[in-house]
Design an enzyme around this catalytic site. Structure first.
Site, mmCIF file in Angstrom:
data_model
loop_
_atom_site.group_PDB
_atom_site.id
_atom_site.type_symbol
_atom_site.label_atom_id
_atom_site.label_comp_id
_atom_site.label_asym_id
_atom_site.label_seq_id
_atom_site.Cartn_x
_atom_site.Cartn_y
_atom_site.Cartn_z
ATOM 1 N N SER A 233 2.104 -2.828 -2.023
ATOM 2 C CA SER A 233 2.834 -3.976 -2.611
ATOM 3 C C SER A 233 1.916 -4.813 -3.621
ATOM 4 O O SER A 233 0.513 -4.351 -3.600
ATOM 5 C CB SER A 233 3.157 -4.891 -1.575
ATOM 6 O OG SER A 233 4.115 -4.409 -0.630
ATOM 7 N N SER A 271 7.372 -0.130 -1.664
ATOM 8 C CA SER A 271 6.346 -1.172 -2.376
ATOM 9 C C SER A 271 7.311 -2.416 -2.729
ATOM 10 O O SER A 271 8.396 -2.570 -2.928
ATOM 11 C CB SER A 271 6.040 -0.585 -3.768
ATOM 12 O OG SER A 271 4.999 -1.330 -4.047
ATOM 13 N N ASP A 273 6.885 -5.287 -5.001
ATOM 14 C CA ASP A 273 6.499 -5.688 -6.075
ATOM 15 C C ASP A 273 7.064 -7.160 -6.637
ATOM 16 O O ASP A 273 8.274 -6.906 -7.135
ATOM 17 C CB ASP A 273 6.552 -4.424 -7.070
ATOM 18 C CG ASP A 273 5.797 -3.308 -6.547
ATOM 19 O OD1 ASP A 273 5.042 -3.456 -5.752
ATOM 20 O OD2 ASP A 273 6.101 -2.127 -6.857
#
Length: 349
Positions: A233, A271, A273
């Site tokens: 992340s 992830s 983000d």
């Protein structure tokens, strides 16, 4: 001495930097850390304050952008509905979001006894990344007091980067990651303005890192998990003193993704983000009296400058997070190599 991209002849774009090359080049912005490092505990808290006053009473214009939503950041729904931030932004590990949120709420209640009684409640903003590979995340070592220590340590000077605060146990492209920052300076209407970025980096597969000169680097020692699917992340906090409204800030926040992509990230399924952007140009009074209020707003014809600044500063901040971090041994002996050490040994193209 902390190493950065200049130490290795690298450059991210062509806009000039601010004096400190950090998010604190934006006037009024403060950053503080609390680091926990003992045995298998390698974690902490990083605080970003848009200004040092009462943020609930004097909010700032803000927006967020979810690049990929495998994350547990709190406060984004209200940011994108009302277009403001009313607490400091805290960054920490995934399982410490609740403790940091509680600290922000208690701080706001102490400053504003009318919250939840005669006025609205409070929207705490906490971003997170999973530092479990290097930190005993199940110990839930971060407490409300640690969050308060990060807030108390916040100042407007150079930003400490690398394995510090929330970045203590983070991994980026298989190298040691952490906290990174960078800024860009530009002129509009005869005035100097800044856009600054602070990142918490815990993303990218080993072998995918692409440097500004085109080289692709892998750490000489990489954990198997960092070589497979993208499970990391990144939190990107963008600040500017340019007067922008919520919609414009959302557009600027999106451009942080360009900076991540330049490094080789493709924002994988696993992830989280997240980008959060705010402007310090004008505050928004919680107790606003007039029914119609005037706001300063940048002309859209000049916004490309901020798009470029966001991409360049995000790219550089990520690299600075790795270059500022030394070789690191975490929970259970897990090893992360330093990008700076690897670059020092890598031949130039």
């Amino acid at each position: 001495m902390r190493r950065n991209i200049d130490s290795f002849g690298l450059a991210c774009g062509d806009l000039p930097r601010g004096a400190m090359n950090a998010i604190t080049d934006v006037p009024g912005v403060l950053v503080g850390h609390c680091t926990l490092q003992s045995g298998d505990i390698n974690t902490g808290v990083t605080a970003v304050l848009p200004h040092g006053g009462n943020l609930f009473r004097r909010k700032v214009a803000a927006a967020s952008h979810v690049i990929n939503g495998f994350g547990k950041t709190t406060g984004l729904v209200q940011i994108d509905e009302l277009g403001t931030i009313e607490t400091p932004i805290l960054l920490t590990n995934t399982l410490s979001v609740a403790a940091c949120s509680a600290a922000l709420i208690r701080d706001a209640l102490a400053r504003n006894p009318d919250i939840g009684r005669t006025t609205s409640t409070i929207n705490a903003v906490v971003g997170e990344c999973n530092d479990g590979p290097l930190n005993d995340i199940q110990a839930m070592a971060v407490t409300e007091d640690h969050a308060r220590q990060a807030l108390a340590a916040a100042d407007g000077g150079p930003v400490e980067q690398g394995s510090i605060g929330a970045g203590t146990g983070m991994t980026c492209f298989g190298f040691k990651g952490g906290i990174g920052s960078a800024s860009r300076r530009f002129g509009i209407a005869g005035q100097d303005f800044h856009l600054g970025v602070l990142v918490l980096t815990n993303f990218g597969r080993a072998g995918d890192l692409t440097l500004p000169d085109g080289r692709r680097l892998s750490p000489p020692v990489a954990e198997p998990a960092s070589q497979g699917t993208e499970k990391g992340s990144v939190i990107v906090v963008l600040a500017t003193d340019v007067p922008l409204e919520h919609r414009q800030l959302a557009r600027v926040a999106r451009r942080s993704g360009a900076g991540l992509a330049r490094l080789g990230s493709f924002w994988g399924h696993g992830s989280g983000d997240i980008a959060i952007a705010f402007s310090t140009a004008d505050t928004i009074d919680h107790d606003e009296g007039p029914e119609i209020v005037a706001r300063r707003v940048l002309s859209e014809s000049r916004i490309d400058l901020l798009f470029q600044a966001a991409a360049e500063a995000t790219q550089e901040a990520v690299l600075n997070s790795m270059l500022s971090a030394g070789r690191f041994t975490g929970r259970g002996g897990a090893l992360r190599m330093s990008l700076a050490d690897c670059l020092a040994e890598a031949p130039l193209p």
